[in-house]
Design an enzyme around this catalytic site. Sequence first.
Site, PDB file in Angstrom:
ATOM      1  N   ASP A   1       0.863  -1.190   0.000  1.00 57.74           N
ATOM      2  CA  ASP A   1       0.000   0.000   0.000  1.00 57.74           C
ATOM      3  C   ASP A   1       0.886   1.222   0.000  1.00 57.74           C
ATOM      4  O   ASP A   1       1.988   1.201   0.564  1.00 57.74           O
ATOM      5  CB  ASP A   1      -0.907   0.009   1.232  1.00 57.74           C
ATOM      6  CG  ASP A   1      -2.024  -1.016   1.159  1.00 57.74           C
ATOM      7  OD1 ASP A   1      -2.468  -1.337   0.041  1.00 57.74           O
ATOM      8  OD2 ASP A   1      -2.461  -1.488   2.221  1.00 57.74           O
TER       9      ASP A   1
ATOM     10  N   ASP B   1      -6.868  -1.352  -4.912  1.00 59.60           N
ATOM     11  CA  ASP B   1      -7.957  -1.006  -4.000  1.00 59.60           C
ATOM     12  C   ASP B   1      -8.892   0.040  -4.617  1.00 59.60           C
ATOM     13  O   ASP B   1     -10.111  -0.008  -4.412  1.00 59.60           O
ATOM     14  CB  ASP B   1      -7.400  -0.463  -2.682  1.00 59.60           C
ATOM     15  CG  ASP B   1      -6.563  -1.479  -1.925  1.00 59.60           C
ATOM     16  OD1 ASP B   1      -6.738  -2.692  -2.149  1.00 59.60           O
ATOM     17  OD2 ASP B   1      -5.723  -1.047  -1.112  1.00 59.60           O
TER      18      ASP B   1
END
Length: 167
Positions: free
Chosen positions: A116, A132
């Site tokens: 991330d 995402d």
Amino acid sequence: MKKRYIWMLLSIAGIVAADQFTKWLTVRHIAPGEIVPVWDGVVHLTYLRNNGMAFSLFEGGRWVFLLFTAVFLVLAALTAVKDWLPHPLARASLVMVTGGAVGNLIDRLLYGSVVDMIEPELIRFAVFNVADIFVTVGAALILVWAFFLDRKKPTREETSIDHDHSV
């Protein structure tokens, strides 16, 4: 019909490529935990590894996520082949969610966690990645389709029956 499948597969591949490329750039150029300003006060990059799902929920559930993703991919393929989502927006939504799911699946398979890097500054929110974004936007669009666009038009018979019973 074959053109549709080719379009869907190429789109999924494009989403996966964009996701994996941004993750590769992150791993290569940002140290874990390092903050890199992008747009002051709006967003910055922070390299994190997430072995859970959104908001790091269910940390350590790698095998559950792998199984869930595998089941989803089988259902997505079946949905495409059976043409259960005839509307272009619904198909595009399926492509987005599938591309995002595959992008994060690759990370979980290869590394045991997901890379991330995107961290909003405007609001306190989870750190996330390109996959995402596609999963979230695709899921939102499928809801828009389901609630607003997937309306069965009444047949001529149903319309005449309604008029016959009106007072």
